[in-house]
Design a protein around this motif. Structure first.
Motif, PDB file in Angstrom:
ATOM      1  N   VAL A 171       0.864  -1.185   0.000  1.00  0.00           N
ATOM      2  CA  VAL A 171       0.000   0.000   0.000  1.00  0.00           C
ATOM      3  C   VAL A 171       0.898   1.231   0.000  1.00  0.00           C
ATOM      4  O   VAL A 171       1.740   1.385   0.888  1.00  0.00           O
ATOM      5  CB  VAL A 171      -0.927   0.026   1.233  1.00  0.00           C
ATOM      6  CG1 VAL A 171      -1.859   1.238   1.163  1.00  0.00           C
ATOM      7  CG2 VAL A 171      -1.730  -1.267   1.332  1.00  0.00           C
ATOM      8  N   GLY A 172       0.739   2.101  -1.004  1.00  0.00           N
ATOM      9  CA  GLY A 172       1.600   3.269  -1.088  1.00  0.00           C
ATOM     10  C   GLY A 172       0.945   4.419  -1.826  1.00  0.00           C
ATOM     11  O   GLY A 172      -0.187   4.301  -2.299  1.00  0.00           O
ATOM     12  N   ASP A 173       1.691   5.516  -1.934  1.00  0.00           N
ATOM     13  CA  ASP A 173       1.130   6.723  -2.534  1.00  0.00           C
ATOM     14  C   ASP A 173       1.891   7.191  -3.763  1.00  0.00           C
ATOM     15  O   ASP A 173       1.505   8.198  -4.365  1.00  0.00           O
ATOM     16  CB  ASP A 173       1.108   7.869  -1.509  1.00  0.00           C
ATOM     17  CG  ASP A 173       2.515   8.374  -1.180  1.00  0.00           C
ATOM     18  OD1 ASP A 173       3.404   7.542  -0.945  1.00  0.00           O
ATOM     19  OD2 ASP A 173       2.710   9.600  -1.166  1.00  0.00           O
ATOM     20  N   SER A 174       2.954   6.489  -4.150  1.00  0.00           N
ATOM     21  CA  SER A 174       3.805   7.021  -5.215  1.00  0.00           C
ATOM     22  C   SER A 174       4.117   5.983  -6.274  1.00  0.00           C
ATOM     23  O   SER A 174       3.937   4.772  -6.071  1.00  0.00           O
ATOM     24  CB  SER A 174       5.125   7.527  -4.620  1.00  0.00           C
ATOM     25  OG  SER A 174       5.916   6.424  -4.205  1.00  0.00           O
ATOM     26  N   GLY A 175       4.654   6.471  -7.392  1.00  0.00           N
ATOM     27  CA  GLY A 175       5.101   5.571  -8.434  1.00  0.00           C
ATOM     28  C   GLY A 175       6.190   4.643  -7.953  1.00  0.00           C
ATOM     29  O   GLY A 175       6.289   3.491  -8.404  1.00  0.00           O
ATOM     30  N   THR A 176       7.012   5.115  -7.028  1.00  0.00           N
ATOM     31  CA  THR A 176       8.069   4.276  -6.454  1.00  0.00           C
ATOM     32  C   THR A 176       7.474   3.065  -5.743  1.00  0.00           C
ATOM     33  O   THR A 176       7.942   1.937  -5.909  1.00  0.00           O
ATOM     34  CB  THR A 176       8.926   5.093  -5.472  1.00  0.00           C
ATOM     35  OG1 THR A 176       9.587   6.134  -6.193  1.00  0.00           O
ATOM     36  CG2 THR A 176       9.958   4.219  -4.783  1.00  0.00           C
ATOM     37  N   SER A 188      -0.822  -4.286  -5.521  1.00  0.00           N
ATOM     38  CA  SER A 188      -0.639  -3.014  -4.817  1.00  0.00           C
ATOM     39  C   SER A 188      -1.934  -2.234  -4.735  1.00  0.00           C
ATOM     40  O   SER A 188      -2.826  -2.370  -5.579  1.00  0.00           O
ATOM     41  CB  SER A 188       0.420  -2.166  -5.518  1.00  0.00           C
ATOM     42  OG  SER A 188       0.037  -1.902  -6.859  1.00  0.00           O
ATOM     43  N   VAL A 189      -2.003  -1.392  -3.715  1.00  0.00           N
ATOM     44  CA  VAL A 189      -3.097  -0.436  -3.521  1.00  0.00           C
ATOM     45  C   VAL A 189      -2.476   0.948  -3.453  1.00  0.00           C
ATOM     46  O   VAL A 189      -1.538   1.176  -2.674  1.00  0.00           O
ATOM     47  CB  VAL A 189      -3.880  -0.712  -2.221  1.00  0.00           C
ATOM     48  CG1 VAL A 189      -4.948   0.361  -2.005  1.00  0.00           C
ATOM     49  CG2 VAL A 189      -4.500  -2.108  -2.241  1.00  0.00           C
ATOM     50  N   ALA A 190      -2.975   1.869  -4.263  1.00  0.00           N
ATOM     51  CA  ALA A 190      -2.520   3.260  -4.211  1.00  0.00           C
ATOM     52  C   ALA A 190      -3.538   4.099  -3.455  1.00  0.00           C
ATOM     53  O   ALA A 190      -4.747   3.921  -3.625  1.00  0.00           O
ATOM     54  CB  ALA A 190      -2.337   3.823  -5.618  1.00  0.00           C
ATOM     55  N   VAL A 191      -3.039   5.009  -2.618  1.00  0.00           N
ATOM     56  CA  VAL A 191      -3.908   5.970  -1.944  1.00  0.00           C
ATOM     57  C   VAL A 191      -3.836   7.291  -2.705  1.00  0.00           C
ATOM     58  O   VAL A 191      -2.781   7.659  -3.224  1.00  0.00           O
ATOM     59  CB  VAL A 191      -3.512   6.169  -0.469  1.00  0.00           C
ATOM     60  CG1 VAL A 191      -3.571   4.827   0.277  1.00  0.00           C
ATOM     61  CG2 VAL A 191      -2.115   6.774  -0.332  1.00  0.00           C
ATOM     62  N   SER A 192      -4.950   7.984  -2.769  1.00  0.00           N
ATOM     63  CA  SER A 192      -5.015   9.198  -3.590  1.00  0.00           C
ATOM     64  C   SER A 192      -4.644  10.462  -2.822  1.00  0.00           C
ATOM     65  O   SER A 192      -4.601  11.544  -3.411  1.00  0.00           O
ATOM     66  CB  SER A 192      -6.427   9.357  -4.164  1.00  0.00           C
ATOM     67  OG  SER A 192      -7.366   9.577  -3.122  1.00  0.00           O
ATOM     68  N   PHE A 193      -4.356  10.338  -1.513  1.00  0.00           N
ATOM     69  CA  PHE A 193      -4.156  11.533  -0.682  1.00  0.00           C
ATOM     70  C   PHE A 193      -2.685  11.773  -0.348  1.00  0.00           C
ATOM     71  O   PHE A 193      -2.382  12.548   0.555  1.00  0.00           O
ATOM     72  CB  PHE A 193      -4.970  11.410   0.607  1.00  0.00           C
ATOM     73  CG  PHE A 193      -4.977  10.044   1.232  1.00  0.00           C
ATOM     74  CD1 PHE A 193      -3.892   9.582   1.964  1.00  0.00           C
ATOM     75  CD2 PHE A 193      -6.068   9.203   1.065  1.00  0.00           C
ATOM     76  CE1 PHE A 193      -3.892   8.322   2.532  1.00  0.00           C
ATOM     77  CE2 PHE A 193      -6.078   7.934   1.630  1.00  0.00           C
ATOM     78  CZ  PHE A 193      -4.992   7.497   2.365  1.00  0.00           C
ATOM     79  N   GLY A 194      -1.780  11.112  -1.063  1.00  0.00           N
ATOM     80  CA  GLY A 194      -0.373  11.231  -0.745  1.00  0.00           C
ATOM     81  C   GLY A 194       0.346  12.339  -1.479  1.00  0.00           C
ATOM     82  O   GLY A 194      -0.250  13.369  -1.819  1.00  0.00           O
ATOM     83  N   TYR A 195       1.632  12.110  -1.785  1.00  0.00           N
ATOM     84  CA  TYR A 195       2.509  13.195  -2.222  1.00  0.00           C
ATOM     85  C   TYR A 195       3.012  13.059  -3.670  1.00  0.00           C
ATOM     86  O   TYR A 195       3.969  13.704  -4.054  1.00  0.00           O
ATOM     87  CB  TYR A 195       3.729  13.278  -1.288  1.00  0.00           C
ATOM     88  CG  TYR A 195       3.384  13.447   0.162  1.00  0.00           C
ATOM     89  CD1 TYR A 195       2.296  14.224   0.566  1.00  0.00           C
ATOM     90  CD2 TYR A 195       4.143  12.840   1.148  1.00  0.00           C
ATOM     91  CE1 TYR A 195       1.988  14.375   1.894  1.00  0.00           C
ATOM     92  CE2 TYR A 195       3.849  12.994   2.489  1.00  0.00           C
ATOM     93  CZ  TYR A 195       2.769  13.755   2.857  1.00  0.00           C
ATOM     94  OH  TYR A 195       2.466  13.902   4.190  1.00  0.00           O
TER      95      TYR A 195
END
Length: 228
Positions: A171-176, A188-195
């Motif tokens: 679970v992360g917020d970036s392309g990395t 993977s799960v992406a969160v939309s509120f990250g950086y």
């Protein structure tokens, strides 16, 4: 209950915790001490996620300031010292996180942190927020001597939890983060509120969530498709 106790590995900055206030306050402090104008907060926020040194480099590039390698080392040391002393002044978990982690743990999931933050800073932050005990493993860019998107940190973190790639999710917020999961062969799960500078919907994650209230459903979908 989940079958086989899957490992759910989380990024830290921009995923579990909104660390931008303390990171950017530190960035302003260090830049100001060297007579460099602060970077606009909205422009600086997407620069977070690659570690302190890269954040400084991105800020300097945005400001058109060139420094020597030695000067960059000095800026980095000053940043780390100041940040460590103020790491949890204003950083807070994103809305709904505590309840989501409670539900996952109640169902038998094993939780871990796999971040490009230095491990001692990750632990210091989680200690300050009284979250450390939730995680079976907490690893940083220096734990294994290599950073994401190389898959080694993620795979090693999963192994440290007693799991394997066949029953894990990142679970992360970036392309990395998403590239790391893909290289490791896990969903993977992406969160939309990250950086991230790239919109979260375009990162290529298997699922996208806008609030931690949606995480459990996303994980159920992914884990059922992998037989976990």
């Amino acid at each position: 209950m989940f079958q086989d106790r899957p490992v759910i590995a989380f990024d830290l900055d921009g995923t579990l915790v909104d660390t931008a206030p303390d990171l950017l306050n530190t960035l302003d402090h260090v830049l100001s001490a060297h007579g460099i104008a602060p970077v606009d907060r909205e422009e600086a926020r997407p620069m977070i996620g690659g570690g302190a040194r890269l954040l400084i480099v991105r800020a300097l590039n945005r400001s058109g300031v060139v420094v020597s390698p030695d000067e960059l080392d000095t800026l980095n040391r000053q940043f780390l010292d100041h940040y460590a002393a103020h790491i949890a002044d204003a950083s807070r978990p994103f809305p709904g996180l505590d309840a989501a982690l409670d539900r996952l743990q109640a169902r038998g999931a094993v939780l871990a942190v796999c971040t490009n933050k230095l491990e001692y800073l990750a632990r210091l932050l989680l200690d300050g927020l009284e979250m450390t005990s939730r995680f079976a493993a907490i690893t940083g860019a220096d734990t294994y001597g290599i950073a994401k998107p190389n898959p080694l940190p993620l795979l090693s973190t999963i192994t440290a939890c007693g799991g394997n790639a066949g029953r894990a999710v990142m679970v992360g917020d970036s392309g990395t983060d998403i590239a790391t999961a893909q290289a490791a062969g896990i969903p993977s799960v992406a969160v939309s509120f990250g950086y991230t500078e790239t919109p979260a919907a375009e990162l290529g994650a298997n699922r996208l969530i806008h609030h931690f209230a949606d995480l459990e459903t996303a994980l159920d979908d992914l884990l059922s498709s992998t037989g976990s």
